[in-house]
Design a protein around this motif. Structure first.
Motif: not given
Lengths: 334, 334
Positions: A1, A56-59, A96, A124, B69, B71, B112-113, B116-117, B120, B122-125, B143, B146-147
């Motif tokens: 992964m 997914r962008r790495n924030q 949001y 942060y 992180s 977090t 849907e939200k 998107k949540l 976002t 997961f972008g923060y690791n 999903r 899966d990560t």
DNA sequence: TTGAAAGCGTTACCAG
DNA sequence: CTGGTAACGCTTTCAA
């Protein structure tokens, strides 16, 4: 992964990472078209590949490089307090839609925790802060100002020119409460308050006094204080005394005082609203279920949250005007 | 107002950045001594300089480099819901002592939200996730799995071996409620529930049925369903019918049903508890203020929050055992 | 319209 | 015990 990076997308799409970065950061205009200088087809391909690979962008990386973080922080004394919880909800919602993430934390009213919180939070790189300051947090807030982080105060005020503010007109709330009872024909209207030295209380008291004076009842006006740690007993004693003096009605300027008020009524065998009328504050099932329902004043939580974010984002964007917002509470009576 | 970096501290203290990094990451042992291989005096000097300069670690950089992180994320359907708000509070508190920051978000019950949540977040690791899954979020949760991000479910269950779980024994809650009423001598005890297909409801129903059967009252047991969007009217109608049939008492397995129950009592002129007794769920001022107070079952919110973090941190640390926790609710009666 | 390359501030590795 | 240095994944010039 393995984590998918911008590099993977670039390789797979046969373009440079720069291009991928451009595409991923492009905003969509109203037609859903990508608003950037990249070739349409290239952009589409990149988007396609990114989706397929689950990029997914790495924030952390983005934030490190750009200095921006797309993150706001909210600090209240206690997120379990329904008033703050609801505000947070609206803050989160509003943030949001502008693609901001929100970190929330409770200060516990402790300066020390507040301090550590600030440390963590600033690690942060948050772009802005919304705070409901607890008494004694002035110096901590000063430290915040020193970092030049845009900060919006809600609910309670603290001195400082640099702060944005979203406040509720508590003077008017107190006034409305009194006028409502006066309108029902009551004369001996008193108030039970807390002696915490918080602006929202003193403002409500002030509004109440103003209204009483305006109605020529100034001499009957009276604010009694309960201690926060011993509300129950204090209110019972205040009510006992009040009955002797023939008080018609009380203004109870918080939910906790209102709940204590109803308990006191029970234990003293006083009947609401015939023996003693109330105007309460905030929201509680009790107000609705009671027969007849209890008049109460509700703060515009939704607007507080929404405005706070709006003001904060404006400050982040560098706008100078419109940093101060004053909202009105609303009375629910029959 | 330049940002102070590890480099500034190193220069000022006359050491390498490596050393500064070591010192800043060293944990203190029980004696408050730095637990690392750096020379005591050097360490002290570095610490001194860092404090003087006002150094704060740049989380983004640390996270980018280390992949960690510090977090956690919490997703509930609505953080303004007092039940979740309180849990979040304890989550935050518990995470805080382990130096973790918490990001909270509300899914709004919308897939849907939620989607998107997740993006976002997961972008923060984030290192781990605590979720109160809303119905229909199974695929989104897949999903997440899966990560490989450690994930703990609270309040509601969803299939999946990899999840940690902190649940409340709702079967027993329903049972307790019924037994309490049986103990008071009631026989015709019924329940109003929601038809949402959520495990917590069906479990409470099951517990109620079990208790009734055990007491030889199985033939009198009866679960009525109210629709979530029209509770008020539905409960009134159910109560009307119940009075005709001589029902003694109701179990109201959520706060919203309980509030609706009391309103219905009012509008029908039925007296609590003589005409109709209740066991309610969750917490409300109404339960306390009512004369006599209303028996109610409270979920162990504090433990839910604390255990959720504990389990999650264990999962992050790679421990395999103790991923499933079952908690008991508590009845408050006289 | 595209791409190469220079960092952002840390941590991790390896060498002294 | 200490220090040099290469990443981490991205945004941002600058040049082509």
């Amino acid at each position: 992964m393995k984590k998918i990076t911008i590099r993977d997308v670039a390789r797979e799409a046969g373009v440079s990472i720069t291009l991928v970065s451009f595409v991923m950061n492009a905003k969509r205009d109203e037609n859903g078209q990508l608003d950037c200088c990249v070739n349409k087809d290239t952009a589409k391909r990149v988007l396609e590949v990114a989706r397929r690979l689950g990029y997914r962008r790495n924030q952390a990386a983005a934030s490190l490089r750009s200095g921006r973080s797309k993150t706001l922080a909210v600090i209240t004394s206690d997120i379990a307090n329904p008033f703050f919880a609801e505000i947070c909800r609206y803050i989160e919602n509003t943030a949001y839609v502008s693609d901001y993430t929100v970190i929330m934390a409770s200060s516990d009213e402790k300066a020390e925790k507040m301090d550590k919180l600030i440390d963590t939070i600033f690690g942060y790189n948050v772009e802005g802060l919304i705070v409901a300051p607890s008494p004694g947090s002035e110096n901590v807030l000063q430290r915040v100002l020193d970092t030049n982080t845009p900060t919006v105060l809600i609910d309670r005020d603290v001195k400082g020119d640099a702060f944005g503010r979203v406040m509720v007109d508590n003077v008017n709330s107190g006034c409305m409460a009194a006028e409502y009872l006066i309108g029902k024909g009551h004369k001996k209207i008193e108030m039970v308050s807390y002696d915490l030295g918080i602006s929202s209380f003193s403002d409500r008291e002030k509004g109440y006094m103003n209204a009483m004076k305006k109605a020529g009842l100034g001499s009957l006006a009276n604010v009694r204080c309960a201690s926060y740690d011993n509300v129950g007993n204090d209110v019972v004693n205040i009510f006992k005394d009040a009955v002797k003096r023939g008080v018609d009605a009380f203004i109870l300027p918080t939910k906790s005082l209102s709940v204590a008020g109803f308990k006191a009524l029970n234990s003293l065998g006083i009947k609401y609203p015939d023996d003693m009328d109330f105007v309460c504050f905030d929201e509680s099932d009790v107000y609705e279920i009671n027969e007849p329902p209890v008049a109460h004043i509700v703060q515009p939580v939704r607007e507080i949250g929404e405005k706070a974010v709006e003001v904060l984002l404006n400050m982040i964007a560098g706008k100078k005007e419109g940093k101060d917002v004053m909202l009105q509470a609303k009375l629910f009576g029959e």
